[in-house]
Design an enzyme around this catalytic site. Structure first.
Site, mmCIF file in Angstrom:
data_model
loop_
_atom_site.group_PDB
_atom_site.id
_atom_site.type_symbol
_atom_site.label_atom_id
_atom_site.label_comp_id
_atom_site.label_asym_id
_atom_site.label_seq_id
_atom_site.Cartn_x
_atom_site.Cartn_y
_atom_site.Cartn_z
ATOM 1 C CG HIS A 12 76.192 25.834 70.871
ATOM 2 N ND1 HIS A 12 75.339 26.694 70.211
ATOM 3 C CD2 HIS A 12 77.434 26.349 70.680
ATOM 4 C CE1 HIS A 12 76.025 27.674 69.658
ATOM 5 N NE2 HIS A 12 77.311 27.488 69.932
ATOM 6 C CD GLU A 13 80.674 25.037 72.604
ATOM 7 O OE1 GLU A 13 81.509 24.982 71.684
ATOM 8 O OE2 GLU A 13 80.088 26.085 72.915
ATOM 9 C CG HIS A 42 80.746 25.107 67.361
ATOM 10 N ND1 HIS A 42 80.441 25.945 66.319
ATOM 11 C CD2 HIS A 42 80.262 25.718 68.479
ATOM 12 C CE1 HIS A 42 79.792 27.016 66.782
ATOM 13 N NE2 HIS A 42 79.667 26.896 68.082
#
Ligand code: ADP
Length: 474
Positions: free
Chosen positions: A286-287, A290
């Protein structure tokens, strides 16, 4: 129990809301000064210097011009910015006036806001020497955030504040302490020399500081060794969380009608759990989503990090974040906001791409990625005149957004189209860097944190410059 303690416990009860959180102000003994407090680093040194200067000014050995007129404190909620100002006032032996954006805004119209602000400054001047504490300085936003509409509420509010800050110039006896969670959102004019030009970040307390905070709130009930043991068990917790543990521990001891014991405290320390590897991997993917999309879109990635442990506490905890450095000179155009939306939904995009679907950590709740992206898209459509309509509802907050959503039937379909397009865009970028993403996620699981440079190096193409982002996302 001594009478003093009994009184303090009554004050405790007065200060607690239904959730046991303080609502009216801190529960610290009246005589608490900065010397009694832990966890403030440079801010404490500044405060002690200020107290000396004010004492010298009082005896006439220095002029008011030589006294520091203000400071900006930033840090996550609960690290004690508000009680710092109380302890500072006690240390300096001066009156405290407490104000905040929300308090000034409570009566609604701009005229009332300005009147309330003026009244706070007038009260501080009347009580001088005094400390004027202004909370939520970041709520003012930046004057240009919604375009250059000089008549907007925020522009006038912020100009009013600048006028008041400047009005203190040469006027003796008022020191302003501003507090905020996001210093990067604060209008640069507020932090210009002569205004709140000194900025101190208050971090989440370290081991020593946590022991000191336990000592203060336990008011001598337990030993230093026990304070240190509590500190070791509460890594990552704020002063506010520690205060809550002590309050609950005290309540338990009261129920037993016995003296507070270390066991009472330990019973209320939420346990720390090590997250299972599959959960850590999801967070890392997920990170990385980003980080990679932000970097490819030219945002200045500082670092990306995840944590491997989680405290079993009701408070929201971040399990990872990608932090971008802000470029204050960036033009906030439509493309800029679309890039931000793409980067914000990129965590979900990565989960979709690499894991087949996303979970509700990214969507749903207030402050979640999807909620933030939706708010930005609403602002783009109905505030900044960058969508299908020019007419603006002004600044968009949660309340206005929910009003508009019920009045403005076309809006959510337009917002949905923006979100879908940016989600697809984020997925295309991640697909292009698929191998790098997989490598970076594995590396992040291994090390917990990667510098921005390393992410850029791992990508097949570096991020193009331009469109820097305003803040970190996670
Ligand atoms: P902030 O303004 O940063 O959100 P507050 O000052 O409102 O935080 O802190 C909330 C409560 O947490 C305080 O009333 C206090 O009891 C406790 N607290 C926070 N930080 C500290 C600290 N450094 N020392 C002692 N108590 C603290």
């Amino acid at each position: 129990m001594s009478r003093v303690l009994a009184t303090l416990e009554k004050i405790d009860a007065l200060h607690a809301d239904g959730n046991g959180r303080p609502v009216k102000g801190p529960v610290i003994p009246h005589e608490a000064t900065l010397d009694d407090m832990a966890g403030y680093g440079d801010a404490k040194d500044w405060g002690l210097d200020l107290a000396r200067d004010i004492a010298d000014w009082r005896t006439g050995s220095i002029s008011w011009e030589e006294v520091d007129k203000g400071i900006l404190l930033s840090g996550p909620p609960g690290v004690g910015k508000t009680i710092f100002s109380r302890a500072l006032a006690a240390t300096c032996g001066v009156e405290l006036v407490v104000a905040s954006y929300a308090k000034w805004q409570a009566r609604g119209h701009l005229g009332d806001f300005l009147k309330a602000m003026l009244a706070s400054f007038a009260e501080a001047k009347k009580k001088a020497p005094s400390i004027l504490f202004i909370d939520e300085l970041d709520a003012f936003g930046e004057r240009t955030a919604g375009g250059t509409d000089n008549s907007s509420y925020d522009v006038k509010a912020i100009n009013g504040l600048l006028e008041q800050l400047d009005g203190l110039d040469g006027r003796e006896g008022v020191v302003v302490v501003g507090a905020c969670n996001h210093p990067e959102w604060i209008d640069a004019a507020i932090t210009r020399p002569g205004r709140l030009d000194r900025h101190v970040r208050i971090p989440v307390p370290d081991l020593e500081a946590r022991a000191g905070i336990f000592r203060m709130h336990l008011r001598g009930a337990l030993s230093d060794g026990e304070h240190m043991a509590f500190a070791e068990a509460t890594e990552g917790m704020t002063g506010a969380a520690i205060e809550q543990i002590v309050r609950e521990a005290r309540r338990t001891a009261r129920k037993r009608r016995q003296q507070l014991s270390a066991e009472d405290v330990f019973r209320h320390v939420p346990p720390m759990v090590v997250m299972p590897p599959q959960v850590v991997r999801v967070n890392a993917i997920h990170e990385v989503g980003h980080a990679v999309v932000g970097a490819v879109l030219g945002m200045n990635l500082e670092k990306v990090s995840i944590s491997k442990t989680l405290r079993l506490a009701p408070q929201h905890q971040s399990v990872g974040r990608a932090v971008f450095k802000r470029n204050p000179w960036a033009r906030r155009t439509k493309e800029h906001y679309l890039d931000i939306i793409a980067m914000t939904v990129a965590g979900m995009a990565a989960e979709q791409l690499f894991l087949g679907c996303w979970d509700d950590g990214a969507s749903g709740g207030a402050g979640s990625d999807l909620h933030e992206a939706t708010m930005t898209a609403i602002a783009l459509e109905r505030s900044f005149g960058m969508g299908q309509k020019l007419a603006s509802y002004g600044p968009i907050d949660d309340k206005i957004a929910s009003d508009i959503k019920s009045l403005d039937a076309a809006l959510m379909a337009q917002v949905d189209a923006i979100l879908r397009k940016q989600l697809e865009r984020a997925m295309t970028i991640l697909e292009r860097h698929r191998d790098a993403c997989v490598r970076l996620a594995a590396e992040l699981v291994e090390r917990g944190e990667l510098p921005g440079r390393e992410v850029l190096d791992a990508l097949d193409e570096g991020g193009e410059q331009g469109n820097p982002v305003v803040r970190g996302y996670g």
